[in-house]
Design a protein around this motif. Structure first.
Motif, PDB file in Angstrom:
ATOM      1  N   ALA A 195       0.824  -1.215   0.000  1.00 28.74           N
ATOM      2  CA  ALA A 195       0.000   0.000   0.000  1.00 28.74           C
ATOM      3  C   ALA A 195       0.853   1.257   0.000  1.00 28.74           C
ATOM      4  O   ALA A 195       0.461   2.279  -0.585  1.00 28.74           O
ATOM      5  CB  ALA A 195      -0.929  -0.009   1.214  1.00 28.74           C
ATOM      6  N   CYS A 196       2.018   1.215   0.631  1.00 35.32           N
ATOM      7  CA  CYS A 196       2.905   2.377   0.671  1.00 35.32           C
ATOM      8  C   CYS A 196       4.049   2.269  -0.346  1.00 35.32           C
ATOM      9  O   CYS A 196       4.366   3.230  -1.039  1.00 35.32           O
ATOM     10  CB  CYS A 196       3.491   2.549   2.071  1.00 35.32           C
ATOM     11  N   HIS A 197       4.676   1.084  -0.401  1.00 38.42           N
ATOM     12  CA  HIS A 197       5.881   0.930  -1.211  1.00 38.42           C
ATOM     13  C   HIS A 197       5.613   0.436  -2.625  1.00 38.42           C
ATOM     14  O   HIS A 197       6.567   0.293  -3.406  1.00 38.42           O
ATOM     15  CB  HIS A 197       6.853  -0.019  -0.505  1.00 38.42           C
ATOM     16  N   GLY A 198       4.345   0.160  -2.967  1.00 37.02           N
ATOM     17  CA  GLY A 198       4.028  -0.314  -4.304  1.00 37.02           C
ATOM     18  C   GLY A 198       4.128  -1.825  -4.399  1.00 37.02           C
ATOM     19  O   GLY A 198       4.878  -2.471  -3.656  1.00 37.02           O
ATOM     20  N   SER A 199       3.396  -2.402  -5.326  1.00 33.92           N
ATOM     21  CA  SER A 199       3.340  -3.858  -5.442  1.00 33.92           C
ATOM     22  C   SER A 199       4.690  -4.463  -5.797  1.00 33.92           C
ATOM     23  O   SER A 199       4.978  -5.606  -5.448  1.00 33.92           O
ATOM     24  CB  SER A 199       2.303  -4.263  -6.494  1.00 33.92           C
ATOM     25  N   GLY A 200       5.528  -3.708  -6.472  1.00 32.16           N
ATOM     26  CA  GLY A 200       6.850  -4.198  -6.830  1.00 32.16           C
ATOM     27  C   GLY A 200       7.956  -3.550  -6.034  1.00 32.16           C
ATOM     28  O   GLY A 200       9.133  -3.688  -6.380  1.00 32.16           O
TER      29      GLY A 200
END
Length: 289
Positions: free
Chosen positions: A122-127
């Protein structure tokens, strides 16, 4: 609507009395089988309400005492029991040891990917690509607190400036303009100097004045050449990686009013085995050291 029964001249059936553009509606009764099925569904629904939960309240409301939450409990316990031997090995090993063992590493990457999607994406992105606004990329080689196994584990376990963990990473940056530590002119000058660290200064004279301001107020954290300080979590200023944007307006905002991102301490929320798996997974995203 007519008061007397009217029959259709073609079919001989009674009509409802409704007519649209010359077309009359026949009063055709529903098929008996359809009515029986309908009544059976009503009876079934009433029985279900009595036996099983059917009202939006907490706990079982039916005579059977059955709930979906209660039914899945044994299944979850059985699944945990199956995973426990491997999780125990994950708890007992360090992230570096897990990464060195092919079987443990494979399990950690699979479990870490799921845990990352549930807790970190949610914060760092799915990748792990991060986002402008204070969410660092985890897939490059630019690290605020270090990209080794131990450093990543410490950041995940204790978090950043969360106010609840004594070992949380990071210190607060001064609000140089908001707290009157520097004048607006000085903040503008030091911003030009920071831009100059990457060859983007637009006012050489202001950048030169800003160098003196930088030396007095910023070097202790960010280094003489803007190389940053991992012990303090002070980011590098001499590259093109920016948490909050590297244009002049955003740098002015950062210097004048400070930035202070916050991250939870996952050691109190997740099993130590999960924290270790997350450490191995984040390290493997591409920027681990």
């Amino acid at each position: 609507m007519p008061t007397k029964v009217e029959k259709d001249s073609v079919t001989g059936r009674e009509t409802t009395g409704h007519e649209w553009d010359g077309l009359k509606e026949l009063n055709t009764p529903l098929p008996k089988w359809w009515l029986y099925v309908f009544y059976a569904c009503i009876a079934f629904g009433l029985v279900w309400v009595v036996i099983y939960p059917a009202f939006p309240v907490s706990g079982a409301t039916g005579l059977s005492g059955w709930t979906a939450r209660g039914a899945i409990g044994p299944e979850l316990e059985a699944e945990r029991a199956k995973q426990e031997p491997m999780l125990a090995r994950m708890r007992a090993a360090t992230p570096a040891e897990i990464a060195a063992d092919p079987a443990l590493r494979s399990y950690a990457l699979a479990g870490g990917r799921i845990a990352f999607a549930n807790n970190c994406a949610a914060c760092h992105g799915s990748g792990g690509q991060g986002a402008v606004g204070g969410f660092p990329s985890l897939a490059d080689d630019d690290w605020l607190y270090g990209g080794g196994f131990e450093a990543i584990h410490g950041t995940i376990a204790h978090g950043v400036r969360n106010g609840v963990d004594a070992d949380a990473r990071g210190i607060a940056m001064p609000r140089f303009l908001a707290d009157g530590l520097l004048t607006a002119a000085q903040v503008g000058d030091v911003t030009e100097h920071v831009l100059g660290l990457t060859g983007r200064a637009t006012d050489p004279a202001a950048a030169e004045r800003g160098a003196a301001v930088f030396a007095e107020n910023c070097v202790s954290c960010h280094g003489e050449k803007g190389e940053g300080n991992r012990d303090m979590g002070a980011p590098r200023l001499n590259d093109q990686v920016w948490l909050y944007g590297g244009d002049k307006a955003n740098i002015l905002r950062s210097v004048g009013y400070a930035r202070a991102g916050v991250m939870p301490n996952w050691s109190t929320r997740l099993d130590p085995a999960i924290v270790n798996m997350l450490t191995v997974y984040v390290h493997a995203l591409g920027g681990g050291e």
